[in-house]
Design a protein around this motif. Structure first.
Motif, PDB file in Angstrom:
ATOM      1  N   ASN A 159       0.806  -1.050  -0.024  1.00 26.66           N
ATOM      2  CA  ASN A 159       0.068   0.045  -0.132  1.00 26.66           C
ATOM      3  C   ASN A 159       0.716   1.322  -0.012  1.00 26.66           C
ATOM      4  O   ASN A 159       0.547   2.306  -0.541  1.00 26.66           O
ATOM      5  CB  ASN A 159      -0.943  -0.030   1.122  1.00 26.66           C
ATOM      6  N   ALA A 160       2.157   1.385   0.728  1.00 26.09           N
ATOM      7  CA  ALA A 160       2.865   2.293   0.635  1.00 26.09           C
ATOM      8  C   ALA A 160       3.405   2.814  -0.749  1.00 26.09           C
ATOM      9  O   ALA A 160       3.216   3.755  -1.142  1.00 26.09           O
ATOM     10  CB  ALA A 160       4.018   2.123   1.535  1.00 26.09           C
ATOM     11  N   ALA A 201       1.933  -5.677 -17.238  1.00 30.19           N
ATOM     12  CA  ALA A 201       2.989  -5.910 -16.579  1.00 30.19           C
ATOM     13  C   ALA A 201       2.733  -6.345 -15.263  1.00 30.19           C
ATOM     14  O   ALA A 201       3.415  -7.396 -14.433  1.00 30.19           O
ATOM     15  CB  ALA A 201       3.477  -4.475 -16.339  1.00 30.19           C
ATOM     16  N   SER A 202       1.445  -6.275 -14.748  1.00 32.73           N
ATOM     17  CA  SER A 202       0.916  -6.785 -13.531  1.00 32.73           C
ATOM     18  C   SER A 202       0.945  -8.389 -13.790  1.00 32.73           C
ATOM     19  O   SER A 202       1.396  -9.151 -12.726  1.00 32.73           O
ATOM     20  CB  SER A 202      -0.224  -6.466 -12.927  1.00 32.73           C
ATOM     21  N   SER A 203       0.438  -8.756 -14.567  1.00 31.53           N
ATOM     22  CA  SER A 203       0.220 -10.139 -15.017  1.00 31.53           C
ATOM     23  C   SER A 203       1.529 -10.794 -15.238  1.00 31.53           C
ATOM     24  O   SER A 203       1.715 -11.914 -14.692  1.00 31.53           O
ATOM     25  CB  SER A 203      -0.646 -10.464 -16.332  1.00 31.53           C
ATOM     26  N   GLY A 228       2.707  -3.323  -6.613  1.00 30.88           N
ATOM     27  CA  GLY A 228       2.021  -2.060  -6.091  1.00 30.88           C
ATOM     28  C   GLY A 228       2.364  -0.958  -7.079  1.00 30.88           C
ATOM     29  O   GLY A 228       1.327  -0.269  -7.220  1.00 30.88           O
ATOM     30  N   LEU A 229       3.325  -0.925  -7.610  1.00 33.17           N
ATOM     31  CA  LEU A 229       3.979   0.144  -8.706  1.00 33.17           C
ATOM     32  C   LEU A 229       2.810   0.006  -9.909  1.00 33.17           C
ATOM     33  O   LEU A 229       2.719   1.081 -10.532  1.00 33.17           O
ATOM     34  CB  LEU A 229       5.341  -0.020  -9.113  1.00 33.17           C
ATOM     35  N   PHE A 230       2.498  -1.165 -10.276  1.00 33.05           N
ATOM     36  CA  PHE A 230       1.719  -1.274 -11.533  1.00 33.05           C
ATOM     37  C   PHE A 230       0.081  -1.372 -11.305  1.00 33.05           C
ATOM     38  O   PHE A 230      -0.468  -0.777 -11.940  1.00 33.05           O
ATOM     39  CB  PHE A 230       2.261  -2.437 -12.449  1.00 33.05           C
ATOM     40  N   VAL A 231      -0.043  -2.199 -10.249  1.00 30.26           N
ATOM     41  CA  VAL A 231      -1.421  -2.352 -10.162  1.00 30.26           C
ATOM     42  C   VAL A 231      -2.146  -1.199  -9.436  1.00 30.26           C
ATOM     43  O   VAL A 231      -3.600  -1.281  -9.787  1.00 30.26           O
ATOM     44  CB  VAL A 231      -1.598  -3.497  -8.867  1.00 30.26           C
ATOM     45  N   SER A 232      -1.730  -0.161  -9.031  1.00 27.89           N
ATOM     46  CA  SER A 232      -2.220   0.882  -8.915  1.00 27.89           C
ATOM     47  C   SER A 232      -2.847   1.797  -9.972  1.00 27.89           C
ATOM     48  O   SER A 232      -3.616   2.571  -9.798  1.00 27.89           O
ATOM     49  CB  SER A 232      -1.347   2.021  -7.970  1.00 27.89           C
TER      50      SER A 232
END
Length: 251
Positions: free
Chosen positions: A115-116, A144-146, A170-174
């Motif tokens: 989350n951070a 990228a997440s996949s 977290g960098l991509f899924v956001s």
């Protein structure tokens, strides 16, 4: 706004770990509820609308009509696929970390780290979307997440691997969580945006519910192994990336 939800993902787990041993479960929940109550009062005091309210009758047809448009239907399908896998990591990565031998106290920090990263990346992805296009950045980020799920998470063998994966994930899924309403806004007229975002949110809520049930069953079917869950998550996200690409081509 979406970064605020991730900030809550840092604050609330930290509060629970710090208070539950001192105050017990009951007062820990009451403390969190009181904080939410204060924040929601503040939010309702400052929220406003940029347009004049126009009252209209509510009917089922107005919620179903947008699905007759290919871009909207495809965006909802892509949202369904992505969210059916996206939240499985939030639910199960701590459980997997315990299987790897991490203590219960340390596993909670996986979600905090995740989350951070999202707090900052959600804002950054919005800026990037203004530069290269909302659909373009969502397509890239979901793909990228996949890839991260099907490689780094699937091959993780210890807690360190999970921490590295959580940060990159977290960098991509956001990107999707912050830009999902923006995709609807891009393909809708202003007067219909609220209704259509509500329909998209209903689709997402159903996918989150079903995804969690499927993930739990896959762990049982794979004899407590997380491989089935990880493959399901990665494939669902990869399919969503393709659907978003088709939706962009239909614009």
């Amino acid at each position: 706004m979406s970064s605020g939800s991730s900030l809550g993902g840092i604050v609330y787990p930290t509060m629970i770990r710090g208070l539950i041993s001192r105050l017990g479960f009951g007062w820990t929940v009451r403390s969190i509820t009181f904080l939410m109550f204060i924040l929601l009062i503040m939010a309702n005091m400052i929220v406003t609308s940029c347009s004049r309210l126009i009252r209209s009758p509510v009917c089922l047809a107005q919620f179903m009509a947008p699905f007759r448009e290919y871009p909207f239907g495809l965006v909802c399908l892509g949202s369904f696929l992505f969210c059916s896998g996206m939240f499985l990591l939030f639910n199960f990565i701590s459980v997997q970390a315990e299987v790897f031998g991490m203590s219960a106290a340390n596993t909670g920090y996986l979600v905090v780290v995740l989350n951070a990263i999202i707090v900052f990346s959600a804002v950054l992805q919005g800026y990037i979307a203004d530069c290269i296009g909302r659909f373009n950045i969502v397509i890239i980020a979901t793909a990228a997440s996949s890839i991260l799920v099907l490689t780094l998470w699937l091959l993780s063998a210890n807690g360190v691997h999970l921490f590295v994966f959580a940060g990159l994930y977290g960098l991509f899924v956001s990107t999707f969580t912050s830009l999902a309403p923006a995709l609807i806004g891009q393909i809708s007229i202003t007067s219909q945006t609220g209704t259509r975002i509500g329909v998209q949110s209903a689709v997402i809520s159903l996918s989150v519910l079903l995804g969690s049930l499927i993930g739990g069953q896959l762990i049982e079917l794979c004899h407590k192994s997380f491989v089935g869950l990880q493959v399901f998550t990665g494939v669902a996200m990869l399919m969503s990336s393709y659907v978003f690409l088709v939706a962009k081509c239909k614009l």
